[in-house]
Design an enzyme around this catalytic site. Structure first.
Site, short mmCIF file in Angstrom:
data_model
loop_
_atom_site.label_atom_id
_atom_site.label_comp_id
_atom_site.label_asym_id
_atom_site.label_seq_id
_atom_site.Cartn_x
_atom_site.Cartn_y
_atom_site.Cartn_z
N ARG A 240 0.83 -1.22 0.00
CA ARG A 240 0.00 0.00 0.00
C ARG A 240 0.86 1.26 0.00
NH1 ARG A 240 -0.54 4.64 2.75
NH2 ARG A 240 -0.11 3.52 4.70
N ASP A 241 1.54 1.54 1.10
CA ASP A 241 2.35 2.77 1.18
C ASP A 241 3.53 2.68 0.21
OD1 ASP A 241 3.10 5.26 2.09
OD2 ASP A 241 3.26 4.70 4.19
N HIS B 52 4.95 4.63 12.67
CA HIS B 52 5.00 4.56 11.20
C HIS B 52 6.03 5.58 10.73
CE1 HIS B 52 2.83 4.09 7.22
NE2 HIS B 52 3.36 5.29 7.03
N HIS C 116 8.76 7.19 8.20
CA HIS C 116 9.38 7.31 6.88
C HIS C 116 10.84 7.70 7.13
CE1 HIS C 116 5.95 6.93 4.03
NE2 HIS C 116 5.27 7.08 5.17
N CYS D 135 4.19 9.48 0.09
CA CYS D 135 2.79 9.87 0.02
C CYS D 135 2.62 10.82 -1.14
CB CYS D 135 2.35 10.52 1.33
SG CYS D 135 0.64 11.09 1.24
N ASN E 172 9.35 4.41 3.38
CA ASN E 172 9.15 4.01 4.77
C ASN E 172 10.42 3.35 5.29
OD1 ASN E 172 6.34 3.69 3.37
ND2 ASN E 172 5.91 3.77 5.57
P1 HMG Z 1 -13.52 14.29 -2.51
O1 HMG Z 1 -13.22 14.67 -3.91
O2 HMG Z 1 -13.73 15.38 -1.50
O3 HMG Z 1 -14.72 13.24 -2.46
O4 HMG Z 1 -12.30 13.39 -2.01
P2 HMG Z 1 -16.30 13.47 -2.36
O5 HMG Z 1 -16.75 12.83 -1.09
O6 HMG Z 1 -16.63 14.91 -2.58
O7 HMG Z 1 -16.84 12.63 -3.59
C1 HMG Z 1 -16.54 12.98 -4.94
C2 HMG Z 1 -16.76 11.79 -5.84
O8 HMG Z 1 -15.81 10.78 -5.52
C3 HMG Z 1 -18.13 11.11 -5.68
O9 HMG Z 1 -18.49 10.57 -6.95
C4 HMG Z 1 -17.85 9.97 -4.75
O10 HMG Z 1 -18.74 8.87 -4.87
C5 HMG Z 1 -16.45 9.55 -5.20
P3 HMG Z 1 -19.58 11.32 -7.89
O11 HMG Z 1 -20.80 11.39 -7.04
O12 HMG Z 1 -18.98 12.66 -8.16
O13 HMG Z 1 -19.65 10.40 -9.05
N1 HMG Z 1 -15.72 8.92 -4.10
C6 HMG Z 1 -15.11 7.72 -4.16
N2 HMG Z 1 -14.98 6.82 -5.14
C7 HMG Z 1 -14.32 5.67 -4.85
N3 HMG Z 1 -13.80 5.41 -3.63
C8 HMG Z 1 -13.88 6.29 -2.63
C9 HMG Z 1 -14.57 7.52 -2.89
N4 HMG Z 1 -14.84 8.58 -2.11
C10 HMG Z 1 -15.54 9.44 -2.86
N5 HMG Z 1 -13.36 6.01 -1.41
C11 HMG Z 1 -11.47 11.64 -0.62
C12 HMG Z 1 -12.24 12.93 -0.66
C13 HMG Z 1 -11.25 11.29 0.85
C14 HMG Z 1 -12.25 10.54 -1.29
C15 HMG Z 1 -10.10 11.84 -1.34
O14 HMG Z 1 -9.47 12.94 -0.76
C16 HMG Z 1 -9.18 10.65 -1.27
O15 HMG Z 1 -9.44 9.61 -1.83
N6 HMG Z 1 -8.00 10.78 -0.57
C17 HMG Z 1 -7.06 9.70 -0.40
C18 HMG Z 1 -5.63 10.20 -0.50
C19 HMG Z 1 -4.69 9.07 -0.22
O16 HMG Z 1 -4.97 7.90 -0.43
N7 HMG Z 1 -3.47 9.42 0.29
C20 HMG Z 1 -2.47 8.44 0.62
C21 HMG Z 1 -2.78 7.61 1.82
S1 HMG Z 1 -2.46 8.44 3.36
C22 HMG Z 1 -0.77 8.15 3.65
O17 HMG Z 1 -0.07 7.67 2.80
C23 HMG Z 1 -0.22 8.44 5.01
C24 HMG Z 1 0.03 7.17 5.85
O18 HMG Z 1 0.95 6.30 5.20
C25 HMG Z 1 0.60 7.55 7.23
C26 HMG Z 1 1.79 8.52 7.15
O19 HMG Z 1 2.79 8.20 6.44
O20 HMG Z 1 1.68 9.55 7.80
C27 HMG Z 1 -1.27 6.38 6.10
MG MG Z 2 3.07 6.51 5.20
#
Ligand code: HMG
Ligand code: MG
Length: 310
Positions: free
Chosen positions: A25-26, A218, A220, A251, A260
């Site tokens: 994933r990450d 966690h 990095h 990220c 990481n």
């Molecule tokens: P948004 O654009 O605000 O979403 O994104 P929305 O709620 O306004 O919806 C817009 C459209 O997207 C809608 O469709 C929803 O159905 C669809 P429409 O009605 O327009 O046809 N939608 C989705 N479709 C599929 N799957 C979903 C989904 N949600 C909405 N889950 C949202 C908000 C949270 C979805 C967006 O910002 C997002 O997906 N963010 C994820 C970013 C990400 O994955 N970042 C990396 C992971 S975090 C990380 O790496 C850190 C970590 O490792 C720890 C660390 O290192 O600190 C964990």
């Molecule tokens: Mg991370």
């Protein structure tokens, strides 16, 4: 392949830790070239075979936000979701949870931000509104019998806001546990933490009533501090550590984030300390060397490089 470190146990440290593998994933989420589903599935299967006790498989986030993981349902369909090794996935919202439940997922992780800027950039939310988004996710997931981990990102520093006060992290962490999350993973998203900061943050959480057994770290490795930070957390009694095979990772919404902590580097240190973890280092190194071939570049892990060339 050869080499195991000399073992010199430190009786003040925990005797056993859990390595929470985040490579699929990450590790992969930031890769520009799409990794085929077959390779993702093989990666996860090989990590399970190498003895990783838990492997974060993918994310059910918006596919255009993280295109590399848009194939989450296809990957999950080919994995043993009811097997003995938990294969959690990230879900940010109810739409993500619906997709994960439909795919047969049994363990999910929500991911919060300690800072306003990253909440906006990573979740299109505010720090306050992220809880409104997560609340029904945790409630429904727990009602369906799923386990829910919660990440907090930017626990040490934020590329836009600078140093992050532990008070901010404690506040966000407490809210996530109060929502019903079972474990809190403290993310040093951009790798700026140092050991004293780690001890301070863990003690502030413990002082706020969070049992150290509910914490995971966690790290990095952007500034090469991940192992030193791990040792600091071990000294505080933390026993769950996130790591990514081969040191892959980053990220997409925090450009200064690099890989990481490499699982191999972690395993080498734990082996030297005589701390049990259950992972077969040779099998893991072979897996990361193979994945480096898939990605077309050398692994950033010092241990993978040392053992692959020996
Ligand atoms: P948004 O654009 O605000 O979403 O994104 P929305 O709620 O306004 O919806 C817009 C459209 O997207 C809608 O469709 C929803 O159905 C669809 P429409 O009605 O327009 O046809 N939608 C989705 N479709 C599929 N799957 C979903 C989904 N949600 C909405 N889950 C949202 C908000 C949270 C979805 C967006 O910002 C997002 O997906 N963010 C994820 C970013 C990400 O994955 N970042 C990396 C992971 S975090 C990380 O790496 C850190 C970590 O490792 C720890 C660390 O290192 O600190 C964990
Ligand atoms: Mg991370």
């Amino acid at each position: 392949m050869t080499g195991l470190p000399m073992v010199h146990p430190d009786p003040s440290l925990p005797r056993r830790v859990t390595i929470y593998e985040v490579g699929p994933r990450d590790g992969l989420q930031n890769e520009a070239g799409l990794v085929p589903v077959d390779d993702k599935v093989e990666f996860i299967e090989r990590l399970i075979a190498a003895g990783l006790p838990i492997v974060e498989a993918t994310s059910f986030v918006h596919p255009s936000w993280v295109p590399q993981l848009a194939d989450a349902a296809e990957v999950v369909a080919r994995l043993p979701m009811d097997g003995p090794v938990p294969l959690p996935v990230l879900v940010p919202n109810e739409r993500g949870l619906d997709r994960a439940l439909e795919a047969g997922v049994r363990h999910v992780a929500i991911f919060a931000s300690a800072t306003e800027t990253f909440a906006r950039k990573n979740l299109n939310s505010t720090v306050e509104d992220q809880f409104t988004m997560f609340e029904p996710v945790v409630e429904r997931a727990r009602a369906a019998g799923l386990d829910v981990r919660a990440y907090v990102s930017m626990c040490f520093g934020d590329p836009w806001e600078g140093p992050v006060d532990p008070v901010q992290v404690v506040r966000v962490g407490r809210r996530l546990l109060d929502l019903g999350a079972t474990q809190l993973s403290l993310g040093d998203t951009i790798g700026v933490g140092t050991p004293g900061h780690v001890s301070r943050l863990v003690s502030e959480l413990v002082a706020a009533g969070v049992g150290v057994e509910r914490l995971a770290m966690h790290f990095h490795d952007t500034y090469g501090q991940a192992l030193a930070n791990t040792l600091a957390a071990l000294r505080c009694g933390v026993t769950t550590f996130d790591a990514s095979a081969g040191g892959l990772g980053g990220c997409p919404y925090a450009e200064s984030a690099t890989g990481n902590l490499a699982t191999e580097d972690l395993v080498w240190m734990l082996d030297g300390l005589g701390i049990e973890h259950g992972v077969d280092l040779d099998a893991l190194v072979r897996t990361s060397a193979w994945m480096a071939g898939v990605l077309g570049r050398q692994s950033p892990s010092a241990v993978v490089r040392a053992l692959s060339s020996s």
